[in-house]
Design a protein around this motif. Structure first.
Motif, PDB file in Angstrom:
ATOM      1  N   LEU A  95       0.985  -1.641  -0.635  1.00 39.74           N
ATOM      2  CA  LEU A  95      -0.233   0.129   0.284  1.00 39.74           C
ATOM      3  C   LEU A  95       0.866   1.114  -0.205  1.00 39.74           C
ATOM      4  O   LEU A  95       0.466   2.349  -0.301  1.00 39.74           O
ATOM      5  CB  LEU A  95      -0.529   0.130   1.054  1.00 39.74           C
ATOM      6  CG  LEU A  95      -2.300  -0.896   1.067  1.00 39.74           C
ATOM      7  CD1 LEU A  95      -2.937  -1.467   2.368  1.00 39.74           C
ATOM      8  CD2 LEU A  95      -3.223  -0.986   0.227  1.00 39.74           C
ATOM      9  N   PHE A  96       1.618   1.529   1.131  1.00 44.37           N
ATOM     10  CA  PHE A  96       3.393   2.022   1.009  1.00 44.37           C
ATOM     11  C   PHE A  96       3.384   2.394  -0.784  1.00 44.37           C
ATOM     12  O   PHE A  96       3.757   3.910  -0.692  1.00 44.37           O
ATOM     13  CB  PHE A  96       3.504   2.435   2.193  1.00 44.37           C
ATOM     14  CG  PHE A  96       3.384   2.702   3.435  1.00 44.37           C
ATOM     15  CD1 PHE A  96       2.235   4.125   3.940  1.00 44.37           C
ATOM     16  CD2 PHE A  96       3.246   1.600   4.637  1.00 44.37           C
ATOM     17  CE1 PHE A  96       2.543   4.512   4.620  1.00 44.37           C
ATOM     18  CE2 PHE A  96       2.193   1.655   5.535  1.00 44.37           C
ATOM     19  CZ  PHE A  96       2.581   4.004   5.940  1.00 44.37           C
ATOM     20  N   GLU A  97       3.461   1.490  -0.584  1.00 47.21           N
ATOM     21  CA  GLU A  97       4.746   1.632  -2.171  1.00 47.21           C
ATOM     22  C   GLU A  97       3.649   2.116  -3.290  1.00 47.21           C
ATOM     23  O   GLU A  97       4.094   2.671  -4.225  1.00 47.21           O
ATOM     24  CB  GLU A  97       5.106   0.418  -2.500  1.00 47.21           C
ATOM     25  CG  GLU A  97       6.716   0.007  -2.383  1.00 47.21           C
ATOM     26  CD  GLU A  97       6.955  -1.428  -2.117  1.00 47.21           C
ATOM     27  OE1 GLU A  97       6.150  -2.233  -3.206  1.00 47.21           O
ATOM     28  OE2 GLU A  97       8.291  -1.715  -1.806  1.00 47.21           O
ATOM     29  N   SER A  98       1.974   2.081  -2.965  1.00 48.94           N
ATOM     30  CA  SER A  98       1.873   2.456  -4.087  1.00 48.94           C
ATOM     31  C   SER A  98       1.285   3.905  -4.177  1.00 48.94           C
ATOM     32  O   SER A  98       0.750   4.381  -5.073  1.00 48.94           O
ATOM     33  CB  SER A  98      -0.354   1.909  -4.373  1.00 48.94           C
ATOM     34  OG  SER A  98      -1.061   2.153  -5.092  1.00 48.94           O
ATOM     35  N   LEU A  99       1.639   4.605  -2.999  1.00 48.59           N
ATOM     36  CA  LEU A  99       1.224   5.654  -2.983  1.00 48.59           C
ATOM     37  C   LEU A  99       2.376   6.729  -2.898  1.00 48.59           C
ATOM     38  O   LEU A  99       2.257   7.819  -2.632  1.00 48.59           O
ATOM     39  CB  LEU A  99       0.607   5.738  -0.955  1.00 48.59           C
ATOM     40  CG  LEU A  99      -1.153   6.415  -0.989  1.00 48.59           C
ATOM     41  CD1 LEU A  99      -1.470   6.171   0.354  1.00 48.59           C
ATOM     42  CD2 LEU A  99      -1.490   6.923  -1.888  1.00 48.59           C
ATOM     43  N   SER A 100       3.550   5.979  -3.150  1.00 49.67           N
ATOM     44  CA  SER A 100       4.472   6.343  -2.926  1.00 49.67           C
ATOM     45  C   SER A 100       4.699   7.519  -4.716  1.00 49.67           C
ATOM     46  O   SER A 100       6.101   8.312  -4.842  1.00 49.67           O
ATOM     47  CB  SER A 100       5.327   5.296  -3.263  1.00 49.67           C
ATOM     48  OG  SER A 100       6.522   4.695  -4.113  1.00 49.67           O
ATOM     49  N   SER A 101       4.008   7.955  -5.321  1.00 45.88           N
ATOM     50  CA  SER A 101       4.103   8.719  -6.292  1.00 45.88           C
ATOM     51  C   SER A 101       3.435  10.130  -5.593  1.00 45.88           C
ATOM     52  O   SER A 101       2.485   9.920  -5.590  1.00 45.88           O
ATOM     53  CB  SER A 101       3.902   8.387  -7.613  1.00 45.88           C
ATOM     54  OG  SER A 101       3.164   9.077  -8.064  1.00 45.88           O
ATOM     55  N   GLY A 102       3.994  11.115  -6.865  1.00 47.43           N
ATOM     56  CA  GLY A 102       2.308  12.347  -6.009  1.00 47.43           C
ATOM     57  C   GLY A 102       1.352  12.515  -7.033  1.00 47.43           C
ATOM     58  O   GLY A 102       0.579  12.839  -5.914  1.00 47.43           O
ATOM     59  N   VAL A 103       1.833  11.909  -7.858  1.00 47.97           N
ATOM     60  CA  VAL A 103       0.076  11.782  -8.019  1.00 47.97           C
ATOM     61  C   VAL A 103      -0.765  10.901  -7.954  1.00 47.97           C
ATOM     62  O   VAL A 103      -1.845  11.496  -7.786  1.00 47.97           O
ATOM     63  CB  VAL A 103       0.723  11.384  -9.870  1.00 47.97           C
ATOM     64  CG1 VAL A 103      -0.711  10.577 -10.521  1.00 47.97           C
ATOM     65  CG2 VAL A 103       1.092  13.104 -10.900  1.00 47.97           C
ATOM     66  N   ARG A 104       0.057   9.482  -7.162  1.00 49.07           N
ATOM     67  CA  ARG A 104      -1.479   8.382  -6.549  1.00 49.07           C
ATOM     68  C   ARG A 104      -1.519   9.607  -6.088  1.00 49.07           C
ATOM     69  O   ARG A 104      -2.914   8.847  -5.291  1.00 49.07           O
ATOM     70  CB  ARG A 104      -0.485   7.443  -6.689  1.00 49.07           C
ATOM     71  CG  ARG A 104       0.232   6.794  -7.726  1.00 49.07           C
ATOM     72  CD  ARG A 104       0.436   5.938  -7.757  1.00 49.07           C
ATOM     73  NE  ARG A 104       0.944   4.954  -9.106  1.00 49.07           N
ATOM     74  CZ  ARG A 104       0.504   3.405  -9.332  1.00 49.07           C
ATOM     75  NH1 ARG A 104       1.075   3.133  -8.543  1.00 49.07           N
ATOM     76  NH2 ARG A 104       1.434   3.153 -10.336  1.00 49.07           N
TER      77      ARG A 104
END
Length: 124
Positions: free
Chosen positions: A9-18
């Protein structure tokens, strides 16, 4: 929640766009948005929005529902609340009654979020 799930979950949120997409969908609540509306709201190219939405859905951050030709995306609030619970389960050295709940958790999703824990004051 298991550690590898939290990491995904954290990896998936590690983009500013996401992160922007997730916060936008949280604001929309149960109504969600279709992919084109998300792209327009964030001034993203459609192919870029689709790429991020697919990754976030696969990670479990978003849910998607087909509506004719469109796909409606919603923030998976129960999953995020579970992640927050995982992060805070050892709050105050295992004494959660000493910790306060984030004020927005219960207001956002009252059927999923536990009631806030209000610290007691010893009046002796």
């Amino acid at each position: 929640m298991e550690k590898h799930t939290a990491t995904r979950l954290f990896e998936s949120l590690s983009s500013g766009v996401r992160l922007d997409i997730y916060r936008l969908l949280v604001r929309r609540g149960l109504d969600g948005l279709v992919a084109g509306e998300i792209a327009a709201a964030l001034a993203l190219p459609a192919n870029s929005a689709s790429f991020h939405l697919k990754g976030m859905t696969q990670a479990g951050l978003l849910t998607v529902q087909k509506e004719g030709r469109f796909q409606r995306y919603r923030a998976n609030l129960p999953q995020m609340l579970e992640l927050i619970a995982y992060l805070t389960e050892e709050c105050c050295a295992g004494q959660p009654e000493r910790c306060g709940a984030p004020p927005s958790a219960a207001a956002c999703c009252p059927t999923v979020a536990p009631p806030p824990i209000i610290p007691t004051v010893d009046e002796s």
